[in-house]
Design an enzyme around this catalytic site. Structure first.
Site, PDB file in Angstrom:
ATOM      1  N   GLN A 147       0.811  -1.214   0.000  1.00 46.02           N
ATOM      2  CA  GLN A 147       0.000   0.000   0.000  1.00 46.02           C
ATOM      3  C   GLN A 147       0.842   1.260   0.000  1.00 46.02           C
ATOM      4  O   GLN A 147       0.338   2.356  -0.260  1.00 46.02           O
ATOM      5  CB  GLN A 147      -0.937   0.030   1.201  1.00 46.02           C
ATOM      6  CG  GLN A 147      -0.273   0.338   2.532  1.00 46.02           C
ATOM      7  CD  GLN A 147      -1.252   0.306   3.692  1.00 46.02           C
ATOM      8  OE1 GLN A 147      -1.847  -0.719   3.976  1.00 46.02           O
ATOM      9  NE2 GLN A 147      -1.395   1.432   4.369  1.00 46.02           N
ATOM     10  N   CYS A 153      -5.352   1.065   3.654  1.00 50.44           N
ATOM     11  CA  CYS A 153      -5.499  -0.348   4.017  1.00 50.44           C
ATOM     12  C   CYS A 153      -6.951  -0.808   3.943  1.00 50.44           C
ATOM     13  O   CYS A 153      -7.230  -1.968   3.647  1.00 50.44           O
ATOM     14  CB  CYS A 153      -4.944  -0.598   5.409  1.00 50.44           C
ATOM     15  SG  CYS A 153      -5.796   0.312   6.706  1.00 50.44           S
ATOM     16  N   HIS A 289      -6.019  -0.503  11.412  1.00 49.84           N
ATOM     17  CA  HIS A 289      -5.467  -1.116  10.203  1.00 49.84           C
ATOM     18  C   HIS A 289      -6.414  -2.181   9.664  1.00 49.84           C
ATOM     19  O   HIS A 289      -6.908  -3.023  10.418  1.00 49.84           O
ATOM     20  CB  HIS A 289      -4.109  -1.732  10.530  1.00 49.84           C
ATOM     21  CG  HIS A 289      -3.317  -2.158   9.334  1.00 49.84           C
ATOM     22  ND1 HIS A 289      -3.089  -1.323   8.255  1.00 49.84           N
ATOM     23  CD2 HIS A 289      -2.687  -3.322   9.043  1.00 49.84           C
ATOM     24  CE1 HIS A 289      -2.352  -1.964   7.362  1.00 49.84           C
ATOM     25  NE2 HIS A 289      -2.105  -3.176   7.808  1.00 49.84           N
ATOM     26  N   ASN A 310      -1.688  -9.085   4.941  1.00 49.25           N
ATOM     27  CA  ASN A 310      -1.499  -7.694   5.367  1.00 49.25           C
ATOM     28  C   ASN A 310      -1.163  -6.844   4.150  1.00 49.25           C
ATOM     29  O   ASN A 310      -0.130  -7.062   3.529  1.00 49.25           O
ATOM     30  CB  ASN A 310      -0.360  -7.620   6.381  1.00 49.25           C
ATOM     31  CG  ASN A 310      -0.122  -6.211   6.863  1.00 49.25           C
ATOM     32  OD1 ASN A 310      -1.023  -5.389   6.857  1.00 49.25           O
ATOM     33  ND2 ASN A 310       1.105  -5.934   7.283  1.00 49.25           N
TER      34      ASN A 310
END
Length: 310
Positions: A147, A153, A289, A310
């Protein structure tokens, strides 16, 4: 039907993230003196692209030294996970959180009047689930993306869930566009400056779908919405629903059926330098997040874990 959930529980994670394997090795002798630490710092700087400003270089050395010692001390302990000296080693934990875990997921939830999901949980009555699931092995998960220093996110978390349910329904894995969400989902979300997955799912539903990543590639900044690309959807959803909050049994039922968008507290110093293993470090309660749970399992010693993209 896309699925997402919010969890304040201390999750045990096997984390899949960009740069996980790109750790910079160091040894006990590198810590023996200030001179050797400085040499390690120089080698690390040559390995990574960092500021070449001499004043900043000297100022950052103290941060680097603190981080190296933390990584070393943690790895000496008998923990089921390991840390590595990665590209974030010149950043304080506060700077790291501001740059990569500052999407204000919890903040956006506070100002959401009510859930905008379907109001039900389709897997709630399930009585049996597999002992382990890995949606990567099934072909439902695209490769890990980066990202950048962008609070997007929430868009990545949303896209993983939609890519997963599309694969399950069509047996085709298509990489979808986070950038469309960042640029075009602006009714409530704030692109580069954070957002909430609920609104992103609703945007995809209301817009008639989302386009591909190849058509609208990720740029790591908030630009103007490209209407031509926006109006070329390749995947649509008929809605989304919430996993009951703070209920890991429900999360298990959901992940047994598809990848699930979730939010976590990702500000911990150990997470900043996580490299491998089952993460059992301290988790806070500030949801900052967006990630996605793409599987679960149990280690040989009986530790249950989630697999998190992630």
């Amino acid at each position: 039907m896309a699925v997402k959930g919010f969890f304040l529980v201390a999750l045990l994670l096997v984390i899949l993230q960009e740069g996980t394997c790109d750790g910079f090795e160091f040894y006990e002798e590198d810590l023996a003196s200030e001179e050797r630490l400085w040499d390690l710092y120089e080698r690390w700087r040559s390995h990574h692209t960092v500021s070449r400003d001499l004043h900043d270089k000297r100022r950052r050395f103290s941060v680097f030294r603190h981080n190296v010692m933390h990584i070393h001390e943690v790895n000496l302990q008998d923990r089921p996970y390991k840390l590595k000296l990665n590209k974030f080693a010149h950043m304080t934990n506060h700077e790291f959180k501001a740059a990569f875990a500052g999407s204000k997921v919890g903040h956006h939830r506070m100002f959401r009047s009510s859930s905008r999901g379907s109001g039900r949980f389709m897997h709630g009555n399930a009585t049996e689930v597999p002992a382990s699931v890995d949606w990567r092995a099934k072909g439902a998960v695209t490769s890990v993306k980066n990202q950048g220093q962008c609070g997007s996110c929430w868009a990545f978390s949303t896209i993983v869930a939609v890519e997963g349910i599309n694969f399950i329904k069509t047996n085709k894995l298509l990489a979808l566009s986070e950038q469309e969400l960042v640029d075009c989902d602006t009714r409530v979300n704030h692109g580069y400056n954070g957002g909430l997955m609920d609104y992103a799912f609703q945007y995809i539903k209301d817009s008639g779908g989302i386009t591909s990543d190849s058509n609208y590639p990720y740029q790591a900044f908030h630009g103007n919405c490209d209407a031509l690309k926006q109006n070329s959807p390749v995947v649509s959803i008929d809605g989304y629903e919430d996993v009951p909050a703070n209920d890991e049994d429900s999360l298990l039922k959901a992940v047994a059926n598809q990848p699930v968008s979730v939010s976590i507290d990702a500000g911990g110093m150990d997470l900043q330098f996580y490299s491998e293993g089952v993460f059992t470090g301290k988790c806070g309660t500030g949801l900052d997040h967006g990630v996605a749970v793409v599987g679960y399992g149990t280690t040989l010693d009986g530790t249950k874990y989630w697999i998190v993209k992630n």
